[in-house]
Structures are given as C-alpha cells and as structure tokens.
Design a protein around this motif. Structure first.
Motif, PDB file in Angstrom:
ATOM      1  N   ARG A 178     -81.849 -11.473  23.754  1.00 30.45           N
ATOM      2  CA  ARG A 178     -80.700 -11.510  22.852  1.00 30.45           C
ATOM      3  C   ARG A 178     -80.296 -10.120  22.363  1.00 30.45           C
ATOM      4  NH1 ARG A 178     -82.632 -14.571  18.583  1.00 30.45           N
ATOM      5  NH2 ARG A 178     -82.496 -12.849  17.146  1.00 30.45           N
ATOM      6  N   SER A 179     -81.126  -9.129  22.600  1.00 31.08           N
ATOM      7  CA  SER A 179     -80.802  -7.766  22.184  1.00 31.08           C
ATOM      8  C   SER A 179     -79.683  -7.208  23.059  1.00 31.08           C
ATOM      9  CB  SER A 179     -82.042  -6.868  22.321  1.00 31.08           C
ATOM     10  OG  SER A 179     -81.683  -5.516  22.193  1.00 31.08           O
ATOM     11  N   ALA A 180     -78.785  -6.465  22.446  1.00 35.95           N
ATOM     12  CA  ALA A 180     -77.691  -5.836  23.191  1.00 35.95           C
ATOM     13  C   ALA A 180     -78.227  -4.821  24.203  1.00 35.95           C
ATOM     14  CB  ALA A 180     -76.714  -5.167  22.233  1.00 35.95           C
TER      15      ALA A 180
ATOM     16  N   MET B  93     -86.088 -21.171  32.487  1.00 37.92           N
ATOM     17  CA  MET B  93     -85.410 -21.502  31.242  1.00 37.92           C
ATOM     18  C   MET B  93     -85.815 -20.506  30.170  1.00 37.92           C
ATOM     19  SD  MET B  93     -85.490 -25.665  31.288  1.00 37.92           S
ATOM     20  CE  MET B  93     -87.150 -25.826  31.922  1.00 37.92           C
ATOM     21  N   LEU B  94     -84.816 -19.816  29.643  1.00 35.08           N
ATOM     22  CA  LEU B  94     -84.980 -18.903  28.518  1.00 35.08           C
ATOM     23  C   LEU B  94     -84.110 -19.479  27.411  1.00 35.08           C
ATOM     24  CD1 LEU B  94     -84.535 -15.456  30.324  1.00 35.08           C
ATOM     25  CD2 LEU B  94     -86.646 -16.732  29.973  1.00 35.08           C
ATOM     26  N   GLY B  95     -84.736 -20.120  26.428  1.00 38.58           N
ATOM     27  CA  GLY B  95     -83.962 -20.811  25.403  1.00 38.58           C
ATOM     28  C   GLY B  95     -83.099 -21.876  26.048  1.00 38.58           C
ATOM     29  N   LYS B  96     -81.814 -21.889  25.728  1.00 36.66           N
ATOM     30  CA  LYS B  96     -80.890 -22.880  26.284  1.00 36.66           C
ATOM     31  C   LYS B  96     -80.355 -22.509  27.662  1.00 36.66           C
ATOM     32  CE  LYS B  96     -79.236 -24.643  21.878  1.00 36.66           C
ATOM     33  NZ  LYS B  96     -78.077 -24.801  21.000  1.00 36.66           N
TER      34      LYS B  96
ATOM     35  N   ILE C 174     -80.029  -8.205  30.884  1.00 35.96           N
ATOM     36  CA  ILE C 174     -79.366  -9.512  30.930  1.00 35.96           C
ATOM     37  C   ILE C 174     -79.254  -9.975  29.486  1.00 35.96           C
ATOM     38  CG2 ILE C 174     -79.517 -11.897  31.714  1.00 35.96           C
ATOM     39  CD1 ILE C 174     -81.158 -10.904  34.096  1.00 35.96           C
ATOM     40  N   PHE C 175     -78.042  -9.885  28.941  1.00 37.34           N
ATOM     41  CA  PHE C 175     -77.796 -10.212  27.537  1.00 37.34           C
ATOM     42  C   PHE C 175     -77.501 -11.700  27.424  1.00 37.34           C
ATOM     43  CE2 PHE C 175     -74.523 -10.289  24.006  1.00 37.34           C
ATOM     44  CZ  PHE C 175     -75.454 -10.220  22.979  1.00 37.34           C
ATOM     45  N   LEU C 176     -78.398 -12.432  26.754  1.00 39.69           N
ATOM     46  CA  LEU C 176     -78.263 -13.876  26.579  1.00 39.69           C
ATOM     47  C   LEU C 176     -78.054 -14.153  25.097  1.00 39.69           C
ATOM     48  CD1 LEU C 176     -81.194 -14.925  28.934  1.00 39.69           C
ATOM     49  CD2 LEU C 176     -78.751 -14.838  29.487  1.00 39.69           C
ATOM     50  N   GLU C 177     -76.801 -14.249  24.701  1.00 38.61           N
ATOM     51  CA  GLU C 177     -76.462 -14.363  23.288  1.00 38.61           C
ATOM     52  C   GLU C 177     -76.566 -15.806  22.814  1.00 38.61           C
ATOM     53  OE1 GLU C 177     -73.141 -12.782  20.125  1.00 38.61           O
ATOM     54  OE2 GLU C 177     -72.555 -13.032  22.198  1.00 38.61           O
TER      55      GLU C 177
END
Length: 147
Positions: A77-79, A134-137, A83-86
């Motif tokens: 989730r870090s900018a 799977m990383l989170g959703k 691979i940015f996964l917001e």
C-alpha cells in the motif's frame, strides 16, 4: 457508519470521528481471503517479452497487468511499492516477488493479513503459471510471457 461532512472541514471531521472510535485512519484492516473456484483453464499467457507477470483477476484494479522483471519487485500500500495496491486490506510493505534463474517466488514481509497462494497462507512460496496470489482483497494470477 454514514456521516455527512462539510467540504471545507471534511478531513478534520473524519479524523475526529476516527479518534473518537479509537481507529488509526492509516492502519491495515483485517481481511480473510476466500479462494475463487478453479475455472479449469490452462495456464494463462500474456503476449510480451517477459518471463512472468501478475494479472489482477479480482478486487480493486481488476484487469491490470504487472510485468515482473529480473530481481525483486515490492508490492504493498506504500506509494514507494513497485506494485501499488491501494486498499486498507494490504499492508504498506506487504510482499516481495523475486524472479531469478530458478523461477518466481513470493515472500510475505510480515503483513497483517498475510500472503496466500492458491488459498493457503505462506511466508515464502515458489510460484507457477496459473497460481493465484492473494494480497488483501487483490487476487493476482501468475501468467507467463513469450520469453
């Protein structure tokens, strides 16, 4: 919880509501992944001059393809992540994908919700075409290119 916020002080109202509820607005939310049913398809391929890529198969950003070059590729989730996964179900520094002469691996970086490969939680796992990570959703499918 539905609340209306005035546009001029919306961020402050959200911060105050989060403080009152005892929440950290920037924390990772707990999430329990559910494996999608097997479609019975052959290993997916994407045309291009690369060995491996990840295709977002479900979740936010469905359809995006991330080509993995030789070496390490960070996801989170870090900018600053490659691979940015917001999404709050993904940790800031969630996992690292590594491509080398042996193939492709994923390593969890101590994330809150873990890294799952084909429905099982792993600290480190070797990946093959068609595997679902799977990383989170985010449901990411490993695909191969033309190299």
């Amino acid at each position: 919880m539905d609340t209306e916020r005035a546009p001029e002080n919306g961020d402050e109202a959200a911060r105050l509501a989060a403080d009152a509820a005892g929440l950290d607005q920037d924390s990772t939310e707990a999430f329990r992944p559910v494996r999608r049913p097997d479609t019975g398809e052959d290993s997916p391929r994407v045309a291009g001059m690369f060995r491996y890529a990840l295709v977002v198969d479900a979740g936010p950003q469905t359809g995006l393809t991330y080509v993995l070059g030789e070496g390490e590729t960070s996801a989170g989730r870090s900018a600053e992540s490659d691979i940015f996964l917001e999404d709050v179900t993904v940790s800031r520094r969630h996992a690292v994908f590594a491509v080398d002469g042996e193939g492709l691996t994923v390593t969890d970086l101590g994330s809150t919700n873990g890294t799952y490969v084909n429905g099982r939680r792993h600290e480190t796992a070797a990946l093959a075409p068609g595997d679902e990570v799977m990383l989170g959703k985010f449901h990411l499918v490993v695909v191969v290119g033309d190299v």
